[in-house]
Structure formats: C-alpha cells, structure tokens
Design a protein around this motif. Structure first.
Motif, PDB file in Angstrom:
ATOM      1  N   GLN A  40      36.888  48.260  40.236  1.00  0.00           N
ATOM      2  CA  GLN A  40      36.405  47.024  39.618  1.00  0.00           C
ATOM      3  C   GLN A  40      35.351  46.409  40.522  1.00  0.00           C
ATOM      4  OE1 GLN A  40      39.344  44.431  37.765  1.00  0.00           O
ATOM      5  NE2 GLN A  40      38.375  42.739  38.865  1.00  0.00           N
ATOM      6  N   SER A  89      34.389  46.994  35.043  1.00  0.00           N
ATOM      7  CA  SER A  89      35.226  48.155  35.389  1.00  0.00           C
ATOM      8  C   SER A  89      34.375  49.415  35.393  1.00  0.00           C
ATOM      9  CB  SER A  89      36.348  48.306  34.378  1.00  0.00           C
ATOM     10  OG  SER A  89      37.262  47.264  34.562  1.00  0.00           O
ATOM     11  N   GLY A 122      41.088  48.234  40.730  1.00  0.00           N
ATOM     12  CA  GLY A 122      41.502  47.556  39.510  1.00  0.00           C
ATOM     13  C   GLY A 122      42.991  47.720  39.256  1.00  0.00           C
TER      14      GLY A 122
END
Ligand code: GTP
Length: 425
Positions: free
Chosen positions: A169, A205, A163
């Motif tokens: 992510q 996330s 991420g």
C-alpha cells in the motif's frame, strides 16, 4: 614427473582464483543491489505519479465546485443535508420537480467522491487536519506526522507499507491550502487564505512486485556460472602453469631434475643444513669414456645410455629427501640431506655395483661396460658456501678420473694439504 607436478606449489594460483571468484561475486551482488534499488525506486516513482494524479484530480473537482458557487443535489439516503453548513441561507432549496435539493460544498463533495472511490475502485483518499471541524477528519499517526512535516516546509510525503491483505500500500499526502470557499466554514478557526489547513491523504494498493525474485535468481545464476567458468579456466591455467614450472625444472632427455632445479634444491638444503647443523652429502658422478661411447655406438645409443644411468642412479636413492639431477652432459649430481660420509659412501657404492650388474656394453672402455666416477663431499661445518662444497665435489671427481675411473673419491682434497683425505671404492 608426476611427483614433481604435485610438488609444484600452486597454492598462490588457487588463492588468486579464489580472489577472482570473490571479486566476481561482489560485482554481481553490487549489480543485484543496484538493480533492486532501481526497481524499488521506479516503483516508488510510479506510485508517486499515480498519487499525485489523484491528488490533482480531487483538487480540480474541489476547484470546480468552489468556482461554480453552491452546487445542489437531491437529498437522498447517501446525500443528507450537511450539518456543517447548518445556518447558511439556502442550504436546502426546492428542486424543479418539487423535491429537496441540498447544498454540497467542496469538502462535502470530496467526502462523497471519496466514498464512491473506496467502494467502487478500492482507492482511499481522505481530507485530514491537525485542527479538524469533523471528528472523522482527525489524522492517524502517519497523517499527523505528514501534516507536521508540511508545516515545516515539506511539500509531499509518500511511502510503501504492508497492506491488510498482504498487498503493498502506498500512502501519499500533500497539503491543502485554505482558499475563500474553505474559509466559509473554517474562517472562524483563524485560517487565512494560503494557510495550510490540512492535507489530502491518498492510499493506493499495488500488487506485490515479483520482479525482485527474477532479479535475485538471474544474478545468482550469473554469479554461479561466472564462478564455474573462472574456476574451470583457472584450473586449466593452473595446470599449464604447473606443467610449465615442471618442464622448466626437468631435463627433457632423462626426465629427472635439471641443473637449475638442483641449484634451487642445493640452496634450500644448504640453508637448512646451516640452521640445523646436520650432515649434507653431495655426490658428483660422471660416465667414464662417454665420448668414446658416442663415437663407437652412436649418439642415439648415448642418449639411451644417459636415460638408463639416470634411472639407475635414482633407483639407488633410499630416502624421499634424496635428490638426483642431471648436472649437464654425462654428469649427474646427488644431494643427500642428513647423510654423513659413511651414508654417502654407501649410496655411491650401491650405484657402482648396480651399474656393474647392469653390464651396459661399452666396447671402447677399458672396463668393457659403462662405468661411473664419483666425487663425494659431506658438509658439516667444512665449507664456507654451497659453491665451495660443489667445487670440492668436482675436484674429488676429477681425482677419481685421474686415478683410473670407475671409482669414488671422498673429498675435500686441498692443494695445501700434504696428505689429502682420499678414499677409494
Ligand atoms: N649422446 C649424448 N652425448 C652427450 C650428451 N651430453 C654430452 N654428451 C657427450 O658426452 C661426451 C663427454 O665427453 P668428455 O667430456 O670428453 O668425457 P668422457 O669421454 O666421458 O671422458 P671422461 O669423463 O674423462 O671419462 C661428449 O662427447 C658429449 O658430446 C647427450 O645428451 N647425449
């Protein structure tokens, strides 16, 4: 004894211990990689489940909207009339309080909820298509790739990426199928009901998984601890093995090599001698009148005498390769590699003299003290086998006894030779 301990070759044991440590480490590493794989797999499964739940939730919301016909909400800064519904009758209607209500179709509602989810919950989901009506719905690289996979029959796509804030992510996407409400806007693009007309992309996330660190640390500790235990136990085993090997080679009374060890050494030296064509001396020694010694002074004194003579013989040997053993009873044998007749004779003479000087009392002996008789032979192409050499030394010793004891005779003595090469100290 100590030097013998060192001499025992325990390289094989060390190699085996090393091998066991290696196997142990491989097993622990295999366990680590399996555990890491399982952890990653579980995490991915959880990510898939979460993404699927969100996908189903969005589909249910869209279905609810589609099922209940046009849904209207008040026009506001956030909800402006949908330009893609322009031209539809009743896109705007008047509300009960005289305000303007605008039509919200499933796609528009998805966008609205997506915006809320992004700002309030950090969850991103977007509708995307290879053939979008809205330019904002153009897929990015991974989404385009997933959409192509759906057309090839794949039912969903999901994978972890790094991420922007360094978090993990999870990108997930599943297809969206064209249904009747969709065709209101997308019908002109040639879609039929049931066609894949795009996909719903979800990005979730996850915090970084710290479990791998615990797994690596615990496995390293297990590998290290196990290796130390193996090495410690192996060391103890190796020492026991060495002690056993040594005690199997040492005479327990005199603490010098025994007959078995001598036979091994003789075979080695004989082979070396035959290869290198050098001299190999052998002296066979026997304490004189030892039976009478025991009879007059007792067995304990006899034992002490044997220990004394063994140490005395060993002390006269000059080279590290010279080898002395108790051959049995009151009989000793010496191997002298690279030693000719003169050298062997010199050693025998030293032993006679040292024993004479020691003056160990032997009242029953004609010499009044402990003496030895010895048979000496030297191999340099003389004998066919090591056994023949040993036998010749025994004959020479017998000759020394029969000639009055307390002397050495240099063999070989053969019955066929009319004038045997007998020498005498
Ligand atoms: N004390 C003691 N005596 C032993 C040991 N081994 C052998 N003997 C004795 O050594 C003696 C050897 O006797 P013999 O073979 O007759 O030889 P000898 O009396 O030395 O006579 P010659 O060799 O001809 O001079 C025997 O009495 C054995 O019992 C031992 O370990 N300790």
């Amino acid at each position: 004894m100590l030097s013998l301990l060192r001499a025992v070759n325990n390289g094989l044991i060390r190699r085996r211990i090393g091998l066991v440590v290696m196997v142990w480490c491989v097993v622990v590493m295999a366990s680590l990689s399996w555990n890491l794989h399982q952890t990653y797999h579980m995490r991915k499964e959880i990510a898939f489940e979460s993404a699927r739940a969100l996908y189903s939730q969005v589909l249910s919301t869209r279905l609810w909207n589609a099922t209940h016909g046009p849904v209207y909400v008040p026009v506001s800064d956030e909800v402006q009339p949908n330009p893609y519904l322009q031209g539809l009758p009743h896109r705007e209607i008047e509300g009960p309080e005289g305000n303007t209500l605008t039509m919200v179709n499933p796609a528009y509602m998805t966008r609205q909820i997506s915006e809320l989810a992004r700002t309030h919950h950090g969850v991103i989901f977007t509708i995307t298509s290879l053939n979008p009506l809205r330019p904002e719905n153009v897929p990015n690289a991974w989404q385009a790739d997933a959409l192509r996979q759906f057309e090839a029959g794949v039912s969903e796509v999901g994978f972890f990426v790094e991420g922007e804030a360094g978090e993990r992510q999870f990108n997930y996407m599943a297809p969206l199928f064209a249904d009747a409400p969709c065709l209101v806007c997308h019908g002109h693009q040639g879609y039929q009901e049931g066609d894949i007309r795009g996909g719903l992309a979800v990005s979730l996330s996850f915090s970084r998984d710290g479990r791998w660190f615990g797994l690596v640390a615990s496995h390293l500790a297990i590998a290290l601890l196990g290796s130390l235990i193996i090495i410690a136990l192996g060391g103890m085993l190796s020492r026991s093995y060495r002690l056993l090997s040594v005690s199997a080679k040492v005479d327990p009374l005199t603490n010098i090599p025994n007959r078995g060890f001598f036979n091994e050494q003789l075979a080695l030296e004989w082979a070396r001698n035959q290869r290198e064509k050098t001299h190999l001396g052998l002296i066979m020694l026997d304490i004189d009148y030892f039976k009478s010694f025991n009879d007059t002074l007792g067995h304990q004194a006899g034992d002490n005498c044997l220990i004394h003579v063994a140490n005395l013989i060993q002390a006269q040997l000059e080279r590290p390769a010279d080898f002395c053993a108790r051959y049995g009873g009151e009989e000793f044998v010496i191997l002298l590699p690279n030693t000719d007749a003169l050298g062997a004779w010199h050693i025998a003479k030293k032993i006679h003299q040292a024993l004479f000087m020691e003056n160990l009392q032997h009242p029953a002996s004609v010499f009044g003290r402990v003496t030895l008789s010895a048979g000496i032979v030297v191999e340099r192409g003389t004998f066919d086998t090591a056994e023949a050499m040993l036998y010749a030394a025994d004959i020479a010793l017998y000759q020394a006894k029969s000639e009055g004891r307390n002397r050495s005779i240099l063999g070989p003595i053969t019955s066929s030779s009319s004038a045997p090469p007998i020498s005498q100290v």
